[in-house]
Structure formats: structure tokens, C-alpha cells
Write a protein that holds these residues in place. Structure first.
Motif, PDB file in Angstrom:
ATOM      1  N   LEU A 234       0.818  -1.210   0.000  1.00  0.00           N
ATOM      2  CA  LEU A 234       0.000   0.000   0.000  1.00  0.00           C
ATOM      3  C   LEU A 234       0.854   1.264   0.000  1.00  0.00           C
ATOM      4  O   LEU A 234       0.536   2.231  -0.703  1.00  0.00           O
ATOM      5  CB  LEU A 234      -0.920   0.000   1.228  1.00  0.00           C
ATOM      6  CG  LEU A 234      -2.064  -1.010   1.223  1.00  0.00           C
ATOM      7  CD1 LEU A 234      -2.880  -0.882   2.499  1.00  0.00           C
ATOM      8  CD2 LEU A 234      -2.957  -0.823   0.003  1.00  0.00           C
ATOM      9  N   ALA A 235       1.926   1.271   0.783  1.00  0.00           N
ATOM     10  CA  ALA A 235       2.760   2.469   0.846  1.00  0.00           C
ATOM     11  C   ALA A 235       3.422   2.759  -0.494  1.00  0.00           C
ATOM     12  O   ALA A 235       3.536   3.922  -0.912  1.00  0.00           O
ATOM     13  CB  ALA A 235       3.819   2.317   1.937  1.00  0.00           C
ATOM     14  N   VAL A 236       3.851   1.711  -1.205  1.00  0.00           N
ATOM     15  CA  VAL A 236       4.465   1.899  -2.522  1.00  0.00           C
ATOM     16  C   VAL A 236       3.424   2.360  -3.530  1.00  0.00           C
ATOM     17  O   VAL A 236       3.695   3.231  -4.370  1.00  0.00           O
ATOM     18  CB  VAL A 236       5.128   0.589  -2.990  1.00  0.00           C
ATOM     19  CG1 VAL A 236       5.715   0.748  -4.389  1.00  0.00           C
ATOM     20  CG2 VAL A 236       6.210   0.170  -2.009  1.00  0.00           C
ATOM     21  N   LEU A 237       2.225   1.790  -3.462  1.00  0.00           N
ATOM     22  CA  LEU A 237       1.144   2.214  -4.357  1.00  0.00           C
ATOM     23  C   LEU A 237       0.807   3.686  -4.142  1.00  0.00           C
ATOM     24  O   LEU A 237       0.631   4.443  -5.113  1.00  0.00           O
ATOM     25  CB  LEU A 237      -0.090   1.343  -4.116  1.00  0.00           C
ATOM     26  CG  LEU A 237      -1.346   1.683  -4.910  1.00  0.00           C
ATOM     27  CD1 LEU A 237      -1.092   1.566  -6.409  1.00  0.00           C
ATOM     28  CD2 LEU A 237      -2.509   0.777  -4.491  1.00  0.00           C
ATOM     29  N   ALA A 238       0.731   4.108  -2.888  1.00  0.00           N
ATOM     30  CA  ALA A 238       0.444   5.513  -2.599  1.00  0.00           C
ATOM     31  C   ALA A 238       1.547   6.421  -3.129  1.00  0.00           C
ATOM     32  O   ALA A 238       1.270   7.479  -3.717  1.00  0.00           O
ATOM     33  CB  ALA A 238       0.272   5.713  -1.095  1.00  0.00           C
ATOM     34  N   PHE A 239       2.797   6.016  -2.948  1.00  0.00           N
ATOM     35  CA  PHE A 239       3.918   6.826  -3.439  1.00  0.00           C
ATOM     36  C   PHE A 239       3.906   6.919  -4.956  1.00  0.00           C
ATOM     37  O   PHE A 239       4.140   7.992  -5.518  1.00  0.00           O
ATOM     38  CB  PHE A 239       5.237   6.221  -2.958  1.00  0.00           C
ATOM     39  CG  PHE A 239       6.457   6.902  -3.514  1.00  0.00           C
ATOM     40  CD1 PHE A 239       6.860   8.135  -3.028  1.00  0.00           C
ATOM     41  CD2 PHE A 239       7.189   6.325  -4.531  1.00  0.00           C
ATOM     42  CE1 PHE A 239       7.982   8.771  -3.540  1.00  0.00           C
ATOM     43  CE2 PHE A 239       8.307   6.953  -5.058  1.00  0.00           C
ATOM     44  CZ  PHE A 239       8.698   8.179  -4.561  1.00  0.00           C
ATOM     45  N   ASP A 244       2.910  10.495  -9.678  1.00  0.00           N
ATOM     46  CA  ASP A 244       2.482  10.415 -11.078  1.00  0.00           C
ATOM     47  C   ASP A 244       2.442  11.818 -11.682  1.00  0.00           C
ATOM     48  O   ASP A 244       2.103  12.799 -11.017  1.00  0.00           O
ATOM     49  CB  ASP A 244       1.101   9.759 -11.168  1.00  0.00           C
ATOM     50  CG  ASP A 244       0.787   9.273 -12.574  1.00  0.00           C
ATOM     51  OD1 ASP A 244       0.626  10.127 -13.476  1.00  0.00           O
ATOM     52  OD2 ASP A 244       0.708   8.047 -12.773  1.00  0.00           O
ATOM     53  N   THR A 245       2.819  11.905 -12.963  1.00  0.00           N
ATOM     54  CA  THR A 245       2.789  13.217 -13.639  1.00  0.00           C
ATOM     55  C   THR A 245       1.366  13.731 -13.816  1.00  0.00           C
ATOM     56  O   THR A 245       1.165  14.933 -13.995  1.00  0.00           O
ATOM     57  CB  THR A 245       3.467  13.107 -15.011  1.00  0.00           C
ATOM     58  OG1 THR A 245       2.856  12.057 -15.765  1.00  0.00           O
ATOM     59  CG2 THR A 245       4.952  12.801 -14.847  1.00  0.00           C
ATOM     60  N   ASP A 246       0.389  12.834 -13.786  1.00  0.00           N
ATOM     61  CA  ASP A 246      -1.017  13.237 -13.866  1.00  0.00           C
ATOM     62  C   ASP A 246      -1.481  13.660 -12.472  1.00  0.00           C
ATOM     63  O   ASP A 246      -1.677  12.828 -11.588  1.00  0.00           O
ATOM     64  CB  ASP A 246      -1.853  12.066 -14.380  1.00  0.00           C
ATOM     65  CG  ASP A 246      -3.321  12.446 -14.581  1.00  0.00           C
ATOM     66  OD1 ASP A 246      -3.668  13.625 -14.334  1.00  0.00           O
ATOM     67  OD2 ASP A 246      -4.103  11.566 -14.990  1.00  0.00           O
ATOM     68  N   LEU A 247      -1.636  14.951 -12.274  1.00  0.00           N
ATOM     69  CA  LEU A 247      -1.977  15.460 -10.943  1.00  0.00           C
ATOM     70  C   LEU A 247      -3.365  15.054 -10.483  1.00  0.00           C
ATOM     71  O   LEU A 247      -3.668  15.157  -9.290  1.00  0.00           O
ATOM     72  CB  LEU A 247      -1.849  16.987 -10.927  1.00  0.00           C
ATOM     73  CG  LEU A 247      -0.430  17.542 -11.136  1.00  0.00           C
ATOM     74  CD1 LEU A 247      -0.449  19.068 -11.070  1.00  0.00           C
ATOM     75  CD2 LEU A 247       0.538  16.969 -10.107  1.00  0.00           C
ATOM     76  N   THR A 248      -4.208  14.605 -11.408  1.00  0.00           N
ATOM     77  CA  THR A 248      -5.534  14.158 -10.993  1.00  0.00           C
ATOM     78  C   THR A 248      -5.472  12.842 -10.202  1.00  0.00           C
ATOM     79  O   THR A 248      -6.473  12.434  -9.597  1.00  0.00           O
ATOM     80  CB  THR A 248      -6.442  13.963 -12.217  1.00  0.00           C
ATOM     81  OG1 THR A 248      -5.871  12.981 -13.090  1.00  0.00           O
ATOM     82  CG2 THR A 248      -6.606  15.274 -12.979  1.00  0.00           C
ATOM     83  N   MET A 249      -4.295  12.194 -10.209  1.00  0.00           N
ATOM     84  CA  MET A 249      -4.117  10.970  -9.429  1.00  0.00           C
ATOM     85  C   MET A 249      -3.803  11.274  -7.968  1.00  0.00           C
ATOM     86  O   MET A 249      -3.798  10.369  -7.136  1.00  0.00           O
ATOM     87  CB  MET A 249      -2.982  10.130 -10.022  1.00  0.00           C
ATOM     88  CG  MET A 249      -3.164   9.768 -11.486  1.00  0.00           C
ATOM     89  SD  MET A 249      -4.584   8.706 -11.757  1.00  0.00           S
ATOM     90  CE  MET A 249      -3.986   7.175 -11.062  1.00  0.00           C
TER      91      MET A 249
END
Length: 282
Positions: A234-239, A244-249
Motif C-alpha cells: 500500500l505504501a508503494v502504491l500511494a507513493f 504520477d505526472t497526472d496530478l488528478t491521481m
């Protein structure tokens, strides 16, 4: 006011200077993550209370990451408790002061440095593979492999030192005298370990194990460097979502971060309940 009532209050006052800034920093950070994940502080547009960030998550990835996070934390914490308790007992029984010094020296080493060292040791072209003369492609996939071996070993090594230091601190005051008294009454080494050392160390083991579990769940750099690309803890997924270059993420990243904090908080609550149970048994 009785002495029994004054003692907890005095202890609370002593830790307050360190506890208050920590609570403020963590509270502000967690509060900011929660309100952003709920759409109340959007990057663009009007604030609106919504669960869109949580709905937009790929829940198969989230559940897989949850399973990996719990597996890594449980396995590494169990190993750390075993190794840390063993080291503490060796120091107490054999008076090996250098072992305690080594444990204390390991604690401040950053996990990022430890992960790099473990990677250099256990990679398929690392030091261990060269020492055993493994041919290319024959060395087990310990780094980036299916069982997260390198990740678990790094956390176990680092957290074992922390456990050893905490347990030694809890045993230093009374264990030696009680152990000698039990030996004088005819108790053997295993009896003294089971009836004297383990009961005295139990609260320290619960506290250090709970802290280690919660820390491992929230740590991303070790699994990011030494683990597989999928499934992600989970921590890696959140990071990954946050960077991500897409700020909507960004709201989705914070939603995963909030879920990660929830898992760590559940571990802390369970640890506190277990600590009360251990105190009653003592």
C-alpha cells in the motif's frame, strides 16, 4: 493525592513535551490527507465532499497491496521479535556487552541505507552470489522475487535491533536479580527463561512489535527498492500514485495513504489491547 495516582500523572507530564509536537505534526498531516482525499481541497475546481477518489481506485490492486503489506509486516515483525529477544537474552545471560552496542548502533541506520546494503548482498549478482560461485541465472530471486525475501530480511534485521534495545531496557532493572534468585531456588535455564525472563519482557515485546508492524506497513522505500513491481504494498502504491505526472491521481494517492494509516492504526489499537491483557496476566 495518593502516590499511585500521582505516578501516572507525573509520567504523562514528562512525556508531554515530546508527545505534543508529534501529535500536532501527525494530526495536521493526516488531516490534510483526509480532506484532500475527500475532495475538500481540490487542485482545480470547487471544493465538494465526495468519495470519487476512493471509487476511482483499482480495488483489486488495493486489496493485493493490503495482503502484501500485512504479509511483509507480519513476517518481518515475527522474525524481529525472535532475533531481538534472543539477542537480549544473550546479553543478559552471557554479559556480552558488545552485542548490545551493536544493536544500539544499528538502530539509527536509515532503512534506505539498509535496503541498499541488502540489495548489494542478495542480488543475483551480489556479494553472496559471488561468494558461493553461483552461475548466472541460478541464484534464487531474493531481490524482487515472489516471496519478498530481501524486503523481509531488511526489516527483520533493522527492527530486531530496535526490539533488542527495548527489551534490554525493560530487563535491566529487575531481571538479573530475579534470575539469580530463581537459579538459587533450583530453576534451570529454560524454567528461568519461561517463568522469569519472558513474563518480564512481554510488555516490551508487545510494544516494540506493535511499533515495528505499524512502521513496516507505512514504509515504502525498502519495498520500492527490493520488492516486486506487482503487487505493490500500500505504501508503494500511494507513493507511485502521488508521484504520477497526472496530478488528478493525487487524491487517489492520498486515499491509499489514508487506508494505509487505517491499517497501521488498527495494529496500534490491537497492540494496546494486547498490552493491557499482558499486564493483567502478569
Amino acid at each position: 493525592m495518593s502516590r499511585r495516582t500521582a505516578s501516572p500523572r507525573r509520567a504523562a507530564l514528562l512525556v508531554l513535551p515530546a508527545l505534543l509536537p508529534t501529535v500536532v505534526v501527525l494530526g495536521v498531516g493526516l488531516g490534510a490527507a483526509v480532506i484532500q482525499s475527500l475532495g475538500l481541497v481540490p487542485l482545480v475546481g470547487e471544493p465538494e465532499l465526495t468519495l470519487d477518489a476512493y471509487r476511482a481506485l483499482t480495488w483489486d490492486d488495493v486489496l493485493a497491496g493490503l495482503g502484501v503489506s500485512v504479509f511483509i509486516a507480519t513476517t518481518s515483525t515475527s522474525l524481529a521479535l525472535l532475533l531481538g529477544m534472543t539477542a537480549a537474552v544473550l546479553v543478559q545471560r552471557s554479559r556480552i556487552g558488545s552485542l548490545a552496542t551493536v544493536a544500539a548502533a544499528v538502530v539509527p541506520i536509515p532503512h534506505l541505507v539498509g535496503a541498499a546494503a541488502i540489495g548489494l548482498l542478495l542480488a543475483d549478482s551480489g556479494l553472496v552470489a559471488r561468494l558461493v560461485g553461483a552461475q548466472p541465472g541460478t541464484f534464487p530471486a531474493l531481490v524482487g522475487g515472489p516471496w519478498w525475501v530481501a524486503v523481509v530480511l531488511e526489516f527483520a534485521w533493522k527492527e530486531a535491533a530496535f526490539v533488542a534495545v527495548v527489551v534490554l531496557g525493560s530487563l535491566a532493572a529487575t531481571e538479573r536479580d530475579l534470575d539469580e534468585a530463581a537459579a538459587g531456588l533450583g530453576a534451570g535455564p529454560w524454567q528461568r527463561l519461561r517463568r522469569v525472563t519472558l513474563p518480564l519482557a512481554a510488555p516490551a515485546l508487545v510494544v516494540s512489535g506493535t511499533i515495528s508492524f505499524a512502521y513496516v506497513v507505512g514504509n515504502y522505500e525498502v519495498a520500492w527498492l527490493l520488492g516486486r513491481t506487482y503487487p505493490e504494498p500500500l505504501a508503494v502504491l500511494a507513493f507511485r500514485l502521488f508521484s504520477d505526472t497526472d496530478l488528478t491521481m493525487r487524491p487517489q494517492a492520498l486515499a491509499v495513504a489514508v487506508l494505509t494509516v487505517g491499517v497501521a492504526s488498527a495494529a496500534l489499537v490491537a497492540g494496546a489491547a494486547l498490552l493491557r491483557r499482558v499486564a493483567v496476566l502478569r
